[in-house]
Structure formats: C-alpha cells, structure tokens
Design an enzyme around this catalytic site. Structure first.
Site, PDB file in Angstrom:
ATOM      1  N   ASP A 268     -12.401  29.989 -74.660  1.00 44.40           N
ATOM      2  CA  ASP A 268     -13.225  29.775 -75.868  1.00 44.40           C
ATOM      3  C   ASP A 268     -12.461  29.699 -77.196  1.00 44.40           C
ATOM      4  O   ASP A 268     -12.885  30.307 -78.199  1.00 44.40           O
ATOM      5  CB  ASP A 268     -14.293  30.882 -75.984  1.00 44.40           C
TER       6      ASP A 268
ATOM      7  N   LYS B 174     -19.622  26.806 -70.205  1.00 45.58           N
ATOM      8  CA  LYS B 174     -20.480  27.940 -69.848  1.00 45.58           C
ATOM      9  C   LYS B 174     -21.513  28.179 -70.941  1.00 45.58           C
ATOM     10  O   LYS B 174     -21.328  27.740 -72.079  1.00 45.58           O
ATOM     11  CB  LYS B 174     -19.646  29.199 -69.615  1.00 45.58           C
TER      12      LYS B 174
ATOM     13  N   CYS C 248     -15.978  37.501 -73.927  1.00 46.49           N
ATOM     14  CA  CYS C 248     -15.682  36.515 -72.882  1.00 46.49           C
ATOM     15  C   CYS C 248     -14.368  36.779 -72.162  1.00 46.49           C
ATOM     16  O   CYS C 248     -14.275  36.538 -70.954  1.00 46.49           O
ATOM     17  CB  CYS C 248     -15.766  35.107 -73.463  1.00 46.49           C
TER      18      CYS C 248
HETATM   19  C1  VGL Z   1     -18.532  34.886 -76.986  1.00 46.82           C
HETATM   20  C2  VGL Z   1     -20.259  36.024 -77.967  1.00 46.82           C
HETATM   21  C3  VGL Z   1     -21.115  34.982 -77.717  1.00 46.82           C
HETATM   22  C4  VGL Z   1     -17.081  34.858 -76.620  1.00 46.82           C
HETATM   23  C5  VGL Z   1     -19.378  33.840 -76.711  1.00 46.82           C
HETATM   24  O1  VGL Z   1     -16.519  33.761 -76.449  1.00 46.82           O
HETATM   25  O2  VGL Z   1     -16.490  35.950 -76.494  1.00 46.82           O
HETATM   26  N1  VGL Z   1     -18.989  35.982 -77.602  1.00 46.82           N
HETATM   27  N2  VGL Z   1     -20.670  33.896 -77.092  1.00 46.82           N
END
Ligand code: VGL
Ligand code: ZN
Length: 208
Positions: free
Chosen positions: A15, A112, A157
């Site tokens: 991410d 995701k 994540c």
């Molecule tokens: C994430 C919160 C919401 C992350 C993704 O990538 O850690 N955290 N969506």
C-alpha cells in the site's frame, strides 16, 4: 548469494499509495520516507509484488457512510471495524502508487478492499477471511518460501499481511526501515511489532 536461495524470496510492498503519504487522505506520518529505501531494496529481490488498497466509493470502512467520524469503531457484519476517512477510492489519484516508487521491477499488483461490505487489511484475505486475493497461489507457483514485507501501515496492513503470511506457511521478515505506522493510539506501532514477533515474524533491519 547462491541462485537457489535467491529464487525463493520475494519482496512484498504494501500500500505505498498517495493517500497514505503526507498530504493524502489517510496520511501515515513520514510514510514517504520508505520510498527510497524500498526502491533500493527492490534490486535485491528476484520477485517483487505490491498491494493496493482499492475501495469502491461506498466502502463500509468510510466513516461518513455511517454518519460517524474517522477513528470511531462500529460493528459491520459482526466484526469490529475501525472507521477511516474516504481513501484509496478506485480510479482516484489517492489510490495510485506513489509516483516516486519504482514500478519497473514490480511483477504483479494485488488489489484488496474492493468489496464494499468488508475491509481487507491483509494482502492475502479480507478481514472476514471470505475471499483470497490470490497472493498465496501466486507466490507458491513462483516457489517463494521467504516473504520480506515493507510498506504502510505497520499497525494495519503490514501487520495483518505478515500474520496471514505466517499462517499461509511462509517464513516472514519485516524490514522496519521500510515501514511506517499510523499510531492512531500512541503505542499501536510498538504493539504491532510485539504481536508480529510473538506470532513468529522475524525483523530484518537493513543491516541484517
Ligand atoms: C490501511 C487503514 C485503512 C493500510 C488501509 O494500508 O494500512 N489502513 N486502509
Ligand atoms: Zn483502506
């Protein structure tokens, strides 16, 4: 390094998207600092995979959708869900991988959080473990045994990805210099490292 060993490890970049960088909708403090480190690391891995958080506009983790504020928690389909600002909406700038992240070596991207009804912190499964992203099958097909994880955010994540990677049978290494956390409640990042360590994740600083 012997070729045989080389072939069995992969780097997983979690991410590293605009919305998680300073100025983004769900900015991770100093999140941008991982990028040059990850760019260097990629050169050491024969296989590099990345994930993208990729939500529909009406995703159930978005606070405003429930008339709530980011940071609150609610129950969604029987599971406790943290609520977030709108982030990483499919097709938006915020959902794109950081412009300065090296893309040429990324062999495959896994998406995701695409189901509006369920969040997905882990790169392997959604939070209810209803659906797999296909990452396990992909890595097994490539003969990967050791998974090195970097990215954002350490306490969400990255943590859930590392824990699922262990349960899928991989040896799991988190490279701390390549990760940053949200620390919504101060201490969350430290707790995440503790949980990962207890479960059997190895920490592999750049010097190791
Ligand atoms: C994430 C919160 C919401 C992350 C993704 O990538 O850690 N955290 N969506
Ligand atoms: Zn998300």
């Amino acid at each position: 390094m012997p070729k045989e060993r080389n072939l069995k490890k992969a780097l997983l970049i979690v991410d590293v998207q605009n919305d998680f960088l300073p100025g983004g909708a769900l900015a991770v403090p100093d999140g941008d600092q991982v990028i040059p480190i990850i760019n260097d690391l990629q050169k050491e891995f024969p296989l590099v995979v990345a994930t993208e958080d990729c939500h529909p506009e009406n995703h159930s983790s978005f606070a405003h959708f429930h008339g709530k504020k980011p940071g609150e928690k609610i129950e969604v389909e029987g599971e406790l869900q943290e609520l977030w600002p709108v982030h990483c909406v499919q097709g938006s700038w915020g959902a794109e991988l950081a412009p300065s992240l090296e893309k040429g070596r990324i062999d495959q991207v896994f998406y995701k959080g695409t189901d509006a009804r369920v969040d997905s912190y882990s790169a392997f499964f959604d939070n209810q473990r209803l659906r797999s992203t296909g990452l396990t099958a992909y890595l097994r097909e490539k003969g990967i045994e050791k998974l090195y994880i970097v990215g954002l955010a350490t306490d969400y994540c990255v943590k859930f990805t590392a824990l699922d990677a262990l349960s899928e049978g991989f040896s799991v290494y988190v490279i701390p210099e390549g990760c940053r956390g949200i620390d919504l409640a101060p201490g969350d990042v430290e707790k995440a490292y503790f949980e990962m360590e207890k479960a059997g994740v190895c920490f592999c600083p750049l010097s190791c």
